[in-house]
Design a protein around this motif. Structure first.
Motif, PDB file in Angstrom:
ATOM      1  N   PHE A 112       0.822  -1.198   0.000  1.00 38.40           N
ATOM      2  CA  PHE A 112       0.000   0.000   0.000  1.00 38.40           C
ATOM      3  C   PHE A 112       0.866   1.262   0.000  1.00 38.40           C
ATOM      4  O   PHE A 112       1.917   1.311   0.624  1.00 38.40           O
ATOM      5  CB  PHE A 112      -0.915   0.026   1.232  1.00 38.40           C
ATOM      6  N   ALA A 113       0.390   2.280  -0.718  1.00 34.75           N
ATOM      7  CA  ALA A 113       1.095   3.569  -0.749  1.00 34.75           C
ATOM      8  C   ALA A 113       0.065   4.686  -0.732  1.00 34.75           C
ATOM      9  O   ALA A 113      -0.860   4.710  -1.549  1.00 34.75           O
ATOM     10  CB  ALA A 113       1.970   3.670  -1.991  1.00 34.75           C
ATOM     11  N   TYR A 114       0.203   5.589   0.222  1.00 42.20           N
ATOM     12  CA  TYR A 114      -0.670   6.760   0.319  1.00 42.20           C
ATOM     13  C   TYR A 114      -0.068   7.864  -0.548  1.00 42.20           C
ATOM     14  O   TYR A 114       1.131   8.158  -0.455  1.00 42.20           O
ATOM     15  CB  TYR A 114      -0.755   7.213   1.777  1.00 42.20           C
ATOM     16  N   ASP A 115      -0.877   8.478  -1.410  1.00 44.51           N
ATOM     17  CA  ASP A 115      -0.356   9.493  -2.330  1.00 44.51           C
ATOM     18  C   ASP A 115      -1.388  10.585  -2.540  1.00 44.51           C
ATOM     19  O   ASP A 115      -2.571  10.437  -2.178  1.00 44.51           O
ATOM     20  CB  ASP A 115       0.010   8.856  -3.670  1.00 44.51           C
ATOM     21  N   ILE A 116      -0.936  11.710  -3.100  1.00 41.82           N
ATOM     22  CA  ILE A 116      -1.831  12.825  -3.417  1.00 41.82           C
ATOM     23  C   ILE A 116      -1.603  13.249  -4.864  1.00 41.82           C
ATOM     24  O   ILE A 116      -0.505  13.110  -5.406  1.00 41.82           O
ATOM     25  CB  ILE A 116      -1.620  14.025  -2.463  1.00 41.82           C
ATOM     26  N   TRP A 117      -2.685  13.773  -5.476  1.00 41.93           N
ATOM     27  CA  TRP A 117      -2.624  14.179  -6.874  1.00 41.93           C
ATOM     28  C   TRP A 117      -3.321  15.526  -7.046  1.00 41.93           C
ATOM     29  O   TRP A 117      -4.166  15.906  -6.248  1.00 41.93           O
ATOM     30  CB  TRP A 117      -3.319  13.143  -7.763  1.00 41.93           C
ATOM     31  N   GLY A 118      -2.970  16.201  -8.118  1.00 43.47           N
ATOM     32  CA  GLY A 118      -3.635  17.464  -8.427  1.00 43.47           C
ATOM     33  C   GLY A 118      -2.634  18.506  -8.907  1.00 43.47           C
ATOM     34  O   GLY A 118      -1.415  18.358  -8.771  1.00 43.47           O
ATOM     35  N   ASP A 119      -3.162  19.577  -9.482  1.00 41.26           N
ATOM     36  CA  ASP A 119      -2.309  20.634  -9.998  1.00 41.26           C
ATOM     37  C   ASP A 119      -1.490  21.278  -8.884  1.00 41.26           C
ATOM     38  O   ASP A 119      -0.364  21.737  -9.101  1.00 41.26           O
ATOM     39  CB  ASP A 119      -3.173  21.695 -10.693  1.00 41.26           C
ATOM     40  N   ALA A 120      -2.051  21.309  -7.668  1.00 42.82           N
ATOM     41  CA  ALA A 120      -1.328  21.895  -6.536  1.00 42.82           C
ATOM     42  C   ALA A 120      -0.016  21.161  -6.279  1.00 42.82           C
ATOM     43  O   ALA A 120       0.986  21.772  -5.885  1.00 42.82           O
ATOM     44  CB  ALA A 120      -2.196  21.869  -5.279  1.00 42.82           C
ATOM     45  N   VAL A 121      -0.006  19.828  -6.499  1.00 39.73           N
ATOM     46  CA  VAL A 121       1.204  19.034  -6.307  1.00 39.73           C
ATOM     47  C   VAL A 121       2.246  19.391  -7.362  1.00 39.73           C
ATOM     48  O   VAL A 121       3.427  19.587  -7.062  1.00 39.73           O
ATOM     49  CB  VAL A 121       0.877  17.527  -6.360  1.00 39.73           C
ATOM     50  N   ASN A 122       1.788  19.501  -8.617  1.00 38.44           N
ATOM     51  CA  ASN A 122       2.712  19.830  -9.709  1.00 38.44           C
ATOM     52  C   ASN A 122       3.345  21.203  -9.503  1.00 38.44           C
ATOM     53  O   ASN A 122       4.546  21.394  -9.738  1.00 38.44           O
ATOM     54  CB  ASN A 122       1.963  19.800 -11.043  1.00 38.44           C
ATOM     55  N   ILE A 123       2.536  22.181  -9.057  1.00 38.44           N
ATOM     56  CA  ILE A 123       3.065  23.534  -8.837  1.00 38.44           C
ATOM     57  C   ILE A 123       4.053  23.542  -7.676  1.00 38.44           C
ATOM     58  O   ILE A 123       5.073  24.232  -7.712  1.00 38.44           O
ATOM     59  CB  ILE A 123       1.910  24.526  -8.602  1.00 38.44           C
ATOM     60  N   ALA A 124       3.772  22.757  -6.626  1.00 36.84           N
ATOM     61  CA  ALA A 124       4.710  22.666  -5.502  1.00 36.84           C
ATOM     62  C   ALA A 124       6.074  22.146  -5.974  1.00 36.84           C
ATOM     63  O   ALA A 124       7.126  22.626  -5.552  1.00 36.84           O
ATOM     64  CB  ALA A 124       4.151  21.763  -4.415  1.00 36.84           C
ATOM     65  N   SER A 125       6.044  21.157  -6.876  1.00 39.82           N
ATOM     66  CA  SER A 125       7.283  20.628  -7.431  1.00 39.82           C
ATOM     67  C   SER A 125       8.030  21.709  -8.216  1.00 39.82           C
ATOM     68  O   SER A 125       9.263  21.817  -8.139  1.00 39.82           O
ATOM     69  CB  SER A 125       6.967  19.437  -8.342  1.00 39.82           C
ATOM     70  N   ARG A 126       7.276  22.528  -8.951  1.00 38.36           N
ATOM     71  CA  ARG A 126       7.895  23.633  -9.712  1.00 38.36           C
ATOM     72  C   ARG A 126       8.468  24.697  -8.761  1.00 38.36           C
ATOM     73  O   ARG A 126       9.473  25.331  -9.072  1.00 38.36           O
ATOM     74  CB  ARG A 126       6.874  24.271 -10.642  1.00 38.36           C
ATOM     75  N   MET A 127       7.833  24.899  -7.613  1.00 38.00           N
ATOM     76  CA  MET A 127       8.370  25.847  -6.635  1.00 38.00           C
ATOM     77  C   MET A 127       9.752  25.390  -6.167  1.00 38.00           C
ATOM     78  O   MET A 127      10.669  26.192  -5.999  1.00 38.00           O
ATOM     79  CB  MET A 127       7.428  25.959  -5.422  1.00 38.00           C
ATOM     80  N   GLU A 128       9.881  24.083  -5.968  1.00 41.80           N
ATOM     81  CA  GLU A 128      11.184  23.553  -5.537  1.00 41.80           C
ATOM     82  C   GLU A 128      12.221  23.702  -6.635  1.00 41.80           C
ATOM     83  O   GLU A 128      13.331  24.217  -6.412  1.00 41.80           O
ATOM     84  CB  GLU A 128      11.014  22.083  -5.123  1.00 41.80           C
ATOM     85  N   SER A 129      11.909  23.273  -7.872  1.00 44.77           N
ATOM     86  CA  SER A 129      12.900  23.299  -8.953  1.00 44.77           C
ATOM     87  C   SER A 129      13.242  24.717  -9.386  1.00 44.77           C
ATOM     88  O   SER A 129      14.317  24.957  -9.933  1.00 44.77           O
ATOM     89  CB  SER A 129      12.386  22.486 -10.151  1.00 44.77           C
ATOM     90  N   SER A 130      12.343  25.686  -9.138  1.00 49.90           N
ATOM     91  CA  SER A 130      12.593  27.087  -9.510  1.00 49.90           C
ATOM     92  C   SER A 130      13.222  27.879  -8.370  1.00 49.90           C
ATOM     93  O   SER A 130      13.434  29.086  -8.500  1.00 49.90           O
ATOM     94  CB  SER A 130      11.276  27.757  -9.933  1.00 49.90           C
TER      95      SER A 130
END
Length: 591
Positions: A526-544
């Motif tokens: 089992f793996a608990y995960d989250i999805w959505g545009d908010a997740v993608n933008i958070a990743s971009r905040m880190e890489s930027s």
């Protein structure tokens, strides 16, 4: 201790309204009013569920937002009475969303009281106090403020301080709520107030004052047939008499509380009642009775926490209990046989034999108690392993249903971290050194996010992801996420300054706030995960971002811009891969 919202219960009123509803002798517009009153006044949680569901369906047909809100609130109350707290919170948060979307100020305040009540029962004092205080603040803003709602919020906040053993603070808020209840002549609210004040005095060892207040509370509540708080206060009276060494009276109050709890399906009180009786019988050295009620308490303890015991451990428990019961039975039969064959001996010898038999039973009792503790510890270990993989709420749902329903969270803060130059650094390490290096950091990250009540989602290579505001929604998730991010950055900086071989690289951190969907993927691991545009933008905040700094999005900034603990540096709109230009900000602590 018992807490209340502005809607308390009166079974006689509910029964009267049910008769009217069955006769259909009312106008269509009055149906919603009757259904709401029944769901508010009913004391049986199963009946509350039936009428609150009907209220929701009818209110949606008539497009009545206010009554839809009431339906979800009362459904949450029913699940709370049944000690199914996850379901209670789900319905409360649905009601809260309806109130916020439709700018229903008073309803926003009352549902916050209900949410705080659930958190209080779960032992989450910080969230409970936060929601109580927010509800009080909202009620004081409302020019049409209902004094009963305000008094209820103050009463419940006092209750939470009582749970924290802050007895003087508890009495202060009870005095405030008692004054308002008396002012509006709200008898049942005054009864709760009397009962809770009695519990505080009992805690202070002022038994006479405790007894006086508790008797008054029980007397009033019996007229309203409001059995949940009656059970609580009867148990408290039992404690008072137990402290006075009046075991017979303590036993009567405990038995009366348990009988009411069983009749009305109040699981929490049933479990407490069994434990109370076990304690009383143990004090009286009636070990078999004590054992019997202790085993019943074990059964109910797990159901109150919304989690079924592991089947394997339950089987072990039953086998050990049966084994010990057989041993006790053998000992008793052996004792009877010895007495029969020794009839010709003196009474003194017979007395010795009885004493030895009772001593053996006592030893068996102690042994079984110890075995129960061992089994309980094993269950805790298995539950702990599951909760290390999944959030507690999700783990409980998986154990209960065998599957997990995905949920949408309207507002969460997602945090990403990534090490700069990790790939190049890792090429010069052995597998053992690489794992040690990652563990050095991620173990500390786990400790930091746990401190700030965030939920770890996953790690991918050298990237670490967590979120705030789930699985239980909170109002300060952005604040906690930024605090955690700054603490992580400080830790990495300190680790670099120590010139440790396993800590020679820098870190980028990004945070974004928005809606996500959360759930469990997989059927074996089992793996608990989250999805959505908010997740993608958070990743971009880190890489930027930049090494050593915390980069946040505009949505996170808007939630924190007035917080004096932080300073912000606007970076303007920066191109983010796949997202176009996004406004970004560096955040740091105010000096």
């Amino acid at each position: 201790m018992y807490s209340t919202n502005s809607y308390t219960q009166n079974q006689k009123e509910s029964d009267s309204l049910k008769k009217i509803l069955r006769t259909n002798s009312y106008e269509r517009k009055d149906k919603l009013k009757n259904l709401r009153w029944i769901s508010q006044e009913e004391t049986n949680p199963d009946e509350i569920l039936i009428f609150s569901k009907e209220l929701i369906e009818s209110a949606k047909e008539m497009d009545s937002v206010d009554y839809v809100f009431s339906g979800y609130q009362q459904m949450g109350n029913a699940y709370r009475l049944k000690s199914e707290l996850t379901k209670a919170l789900e319905n409360y948060f649905t009601a809260a969303e309806i109130a916020e979307d439709n700018n229903l100020l008073n309803q926003q305040a009352t549902i916050k009281i209900s949410i705080a009540d659930a958190y209080s029962i779960m032992g989450d004092s910080k969230n409970a106090v936060s929601y109580y205080r927010n509800s009080i603040a909202l009620l004081k803003q409302d020019v049409e403020m209902d004094s009963i709602d305000l008094a209820s919020a103050q009463l419940n906040l006092g209750d939470e301080y009582y749970n924290q053993k802050k007895l003087d603070s508890a009495l202060y808020y009870f005095e405030e709520s008692g004054r308002l209840f008396k002012l509006v002549d709200y008898e049942i609210g005054a009864a709760y107030n009397l009962g809770n004040v009695g519990l505080v005095y009992a805690e202070k060892d002022e038994n006479e004052k405790a007894q006086e207040n508790l008797y008054k509370a029980i007397s009033i509540l019996e007229e309203y047939e409001d059995y949940y708080p009656i059970c609580v206060y009867l148990d408290a009276m039992s404690d008072v008499y137990l402290d006075k060494k009046q075991d017979a009276k303590a036993l009567r109050f405990a038995q009366r509380s348990l009988a009411l709890a069983k009749k009305y399906g109040l699981k929490e009180q049933i479990g407490d009642g069994y434990l109370k009786l076990s304690t009383i019988y143990q004090q009286e050295k009636l070990y078999e009775n004590s054992l019997d009620f202790f085993k019943k308490h074990i059964t109910y303890r797990d159901s109150v926490k919304n989690s079924d015991a592991s089947k394997e451990l339950e089987l072990k428990l039953q086998e050990k209990e049966l084994e010990k019961e057989k041993e006790i039975e053998v000992a008793k039969k052996q004792n009877e046989l010895d007495l029969e064959t020794e009839k010709g001996k003196t009474q003194k010898i017979i007395s010795y034999a009885i004493g030895i038999a009772l001593f053996l039973i006592g030893l068996f009792a102690v042994s079984l108690f110890r075995n129960n503790k061992i089994i309980a510890k094993e269950k805790e270990r298995s539950d702990g392993l599951l909760k290390n993989i999944l959030p507690e709420e999700t783990a409980n749902e998986l154990k209960e249903k065998g599957s997990v329903t995905s949920k949408k969270y309207k507002s969460t803060s997602v945090l990403f971290t990534d090490f700069k130059g990790f790939t190049q650094f890792s090429e010069g390490l052995s597998p053992e050194e690489l794992v040690k290096s990652i563990d050095f950091y991620f173990s500390k990250f786990d400790e930091i996010i746990d401190k700030h009540n965030l939920e770890k989602i996953k790690t991918i290579g050298d990237a670490y992801m967590c979120a705030g505001g789930l699985p239980y929604p909170t109002e300060d998730h952005a604040y906690k996420s930024v605090l955690a991010a700054l603490e992580i950055a400080d830790f990495v900086k300190k680790a670099m300054s120590n010139a440790d071989k396993n800590a020679s690289f820098d870190i980028r951190i990004g945070i974004n706030t928005g809606s996500v969907v959360a759930g469990v993927v997989g059927t074996k691991k089992f793996a608990y995960d989250i999805w959505g545009d908010a997740v993608n933008i958070a990743s971009r905040m880190e890489s930027s971002g930049e090494p050593g700094k915390v980069n946040i999005s505009e949505s996170t900034y808007n939630l924190l811009k007035d917080n004096k603990e932080f300073v912000f540096e606007s970076r303007g709109a920066i191109e983010a891969k796949g997202k176009g230009k996004i406004k970004m900000y560096f955040v740091d602590r105010a000096s």
